[in-house]
Motif scaffolding. Structure first.
Motif, PDB file in Angstrom:
ATOM      1  N   ILE A 160     -39.427  75.887  76.728  1.00 18.69           N
ATOM      2  CA  ILE A 160     -40.376  75.396  77.726  1.00 18.69           C
ATOM      3  C   ILE A 160     -41.140  74.231  77.116  1.00 18.69           C
ATOM      4  O   ILE A 160     -41.495  74.249  75.934  1.00 18.69           O
ATOM      5  N   SER A 161     -41.363  73.200  77.920  1.00 18.99           N
ATOM      6  CA  SER A 161     -42.079  72.025  77.420  1.00 18.99           C
ATOM      7  C   SER A 161     -42.854  71.390  78.561  1.00 18.99           C
ATOM      8  O   SER A 161     -42.624  71.695  79.741  1.00 18.99           O
ATOM      9  N   ARG A 162     -43.772  70.529  78.181  1.00 21.36           N
ATOM     10  CA  ARG A 162     -44.657  69.910  79.178  1.00 21.36           C
ATOM     11  C   ARG A 162     -44.692  68.411  78.950  1.00 21.36           C
ATOM     12  O   ARG A 162     -44.808  67.953  77.806  1.00 21.36           O
ATOM     13  N   VAL A 163     -44.608  67.628  80.001  1.00 18.26           N
ATOM     14  CA  VAL A 163     -44.818  66.176  79.938  1.00 18.26           C
ATOM     15  C   VAL A 163     -46.048  65.881  80.781  1.00 18.26           C
ATOM     16  O   VAL A 163     -45.987  65.844  82.011  1.00 18.26           O
ATOM     17  N   ASN A 164     -47.169  65.703  80.113  1.00 21.63           N
ATOM     18  CA  ASN A 164     -48.439  65.559  80.819  1.00 21.63           C
ATOM     19  C   ASN A 164     -48.462  64.328  81.717  1.00 21.63           C
ATOM     20  O   ASN A 164     -49.039  64.366  82.814  1.00 21.63           O
ATOM     21  N   ALA A 165     -47.832  63.251  81.273  1.00 22.93           N
ATOM     22  CA  ALA A 165     -47.841  62.025  82.071  1.00 22.93           C
ATOM     23  C   ALA A 165     -47.171  62.222  83.424  1.00 22.93           C
ATOM     24  O   ALA A 165     -47.464  61.509  84.383  1.00 22.93           O
ATOM     25  N   LYS A 166     -46.270  63.196  83.492  1.00 25.50           N
ATOM     26  CA  LYS A 166     -45.575  63.482  84.753  1.00 25.50           C
ATOM     27  C   LYS A 166     -46.120  64.728  85.430  1.00 25.50           C
ATOM     28  O   LYS A 166     -45.619  65.114  86.493  1.00 25.50           O
ATOM     29  N   ASN A 167     -47.105  65.373  84.787  1.00 27.73           N
ATOM     30  CA  ASN A 167     -47.664  66.615  85.337  1.00 27.73           C
ATOM     31  C   ASN A 167     -46.539  67.608  85.653  1.00 27.73           C
ATOM     32  O   ASN A 167     -46.526  68.251  86.711  1.00 27.73           O
ATOM     33  N   THR A 168     -45.634  67.722  84.710  1.00 29.70           N
ATOM     34  CA  THR A 168     -44.419  68.514  84.923  1.00 29.70           C
ATOM     35  C   THR A 168     -44.143  69.392  83.706  1.00 29.70           C
ATOM     36  O   THR A 168     -44.347  68.965  82.563  1.00 29.70           O
ATOM     37  N   VAL A 169     -43.705  70.599  83.985  1.00 28.32           N
ATOM     38  CA  VAL A 169     -43.267  71.529  82.943  1.00 28.32           C
ATOM     39  C   VAL A 169     -41.779  71.774  83.145  1.00 28.32           C
ATOM     40  O   VAL A 169     -41.321  71.967  84.276  1.00 28.32           O
ATOM     41  N   TYR A 170     -41.056  71.775  82.025  1.00 23.36           N
ATOM     42  CA  TYR A 170     -39.610  71.942  82.071  1.00 23.36           C
ATOM     43  C   TYR A 170     -39.205  73.258  81.406  1.00 23.36           C
ATOM     44  O   TYR A 170     -39.897  73.754  80.508  1.00 23.36           O
TER      45      TYR A 170
END
Length: 114
Positions: free
Chosen positions: A68-78
């Motif tokens: 699980i990971s998060r890209v804050n700039a996209k407000n998205t969790v993968y």
């Protein structure tokens, strides 16, 4: 807050998929976000979670295979899912806790079958 889950599909055993949970209406970069799954006829269980600071937690059944990971700039969790097994077949949901409220995304079906 609205959560949009996507990325499910049909994959052969041993294959990979990446699920996305995109948030709108709030910045959830420092909040709890979890991926859950619900196999047919069974309860919904936590698969993986990420909290503020980047700490992560995984169910024993997916450790070493899912990330699980998060890209804050996209407000998205993968949720990167590798080495998929037939028993990973389920509807996958994302959940976020924002301001002490729970928000669920719609489910996305993952089917692992040859």
């Amino acid at each position: 807050v609205q959560l949009q889950a996507s990325g499910g599909g049909l994959v052969q055993p041993g294959g990979s998929l990446r699920l996305s949970c995109a948030a709108s209406g709030s910045d959830f970069s420092n909040n709890f976000v979890g991926w859950y799954r619900q196999p047919p006829g069974k309860q919904r269980d936590l698969v993986a979670a990420i909290i503020s600071g980047g700490s992560t937690k995984y169910a024993d059944s997916v450790k070493g295979r899912f990330t699980i990971s998060r890209v804050n700039a996209k407000n998205t969790v993968y949720l990167q899912m590798n080495s998929l097994k037939p028993e990973d077949t389920a509807v996958y949901f994302c959940k976020a806790i924002v301001g002490a409220k729970l928000y669920w995304g719609q489910g996305t079906q993952v089917t692992v079958s040859s």
